[in-house]
Enzyme design. Sequence first.
Site, PDB file in Angstrom:
ATOM      1  CB  ILE B  66      -0.981   0.016   1.196  1.00 43.55           C
ATOM      2  CG1 ILE B  66      -0.247  -0.189   2.542  1.00 43.55           C
ATOM      3  CG2 ILE B  66      -2.061  -1.041   1.036  1.00 43.55           C
ATOM      4  CD1 ILE B  66      -1.114   0.161   3.764  1.00 43.55           C
ATOM      5  N   PRO B  67       1.546   1.534  -1.129  1.00 49.39           N
ATOM      6  CG  PRO B  67       2.657   1.364  -3.163  1.00 49.39           C
ATOM      7  CD  PRO B  67       1.468   0.841  -2.421  1.00 49.39           C
ATOM      8  CG  HIS B  68       1.138   5.362   2.652  1.00 49.88           C
ATOM      9  ND1 HIS B  68       1.057   4.001   2.831  1.00 49.88           N
ATOM     10  CD2 HIS B  68       1.674   5.837   3.782  1.00 49.88           C
ATOM     11  CE1 HIS B  68       1.518   3.688   4.031  1.00 49.88           C
ATOM     12  NE2 HIS B  68       1.913   4.798   4.635  1.00 49.88           N
ATOM     13  N   GLY B  69       2.615   8.298   1.002  1.00 51.40           N
ATOM     14  CA  GLY B  69       3.652   9.272   1.312  1.00 51.40           C
ATOM     15  C   GLY B  69       4.020   9.315   2.777  1.00 51.40           C
TER      16      GLY B  69
END
Lengths: 102, 149
Positions: B66-69
């Site tokens: 779940i790529p996120h910043g």
Amino acid sequence: MTTIDGSSIKKLIVACDAGMGSSVMLAGQLKKQLKKNGVTVEHSPVAHIPADADLVVTQAGLADRARGVVPDVPVVPFQLFLGDPKVAKIVKAIQDGTSVEV
Amino acid sequence: MAQAALTDLLQEESIRLDCTATDRLDAVRQCGQALVAVGAADETYVDAMLQREQSVSTFVGEGVAIPHGTLAGKESVKRDALVVLRFPDGVDWDGNDVRVCVGIAAAGGGHVAILSQLAEILLDPAKAERLRSATDAQQVYDLLTPDED
């Protein structure tokens, strides 16, 4: 090892770096599991963990940062986002109102 | 949650089921670009996502990441949105085989219900397999629609 008294946990914080990904997923699960126990479950960026938390669970890599933010609150690191045995133990202790070593 | 709210957060054009990536950072970059493409974030958010991935992996199990910043990267988020990118050939994620990336841009909490539903999917091996093998957007919507409770 930390001893957690399940009956004293009223506010559980799931912390991650940004508070928008993994912590949201785990907090949603814990909220469901602890709905009947009167426990507030919130997700938070590590930097903004509220001081009135009773317990913090966070990814192992962020545990030291979490301890720096709330030195008086027990911080339990987990390895797996879902189905981590430590988190399962804590949930059971809160549900049963018992103490557990994690 | 009504389907309308789900399609607001996760637009049909943001469900890309036939992607390929050279490595995990390439996959993260593609998720970021997809979020930029729907106007959910500006370009600097892509860097925040790459930074986050390099400090702590967003792999969550069952072939899903779940790529996120980062917290600082939140300033580049314009609205809550998700993207779903599927990599049928798999992406090596520090030794884990990732087939699906759910990219996240969130300034508020609009995505909370969907992420809770994603957790439900990941705890159910049969549902997780359906997500990994989804071939059309409707299957993804069906899986991510929160259960009534």
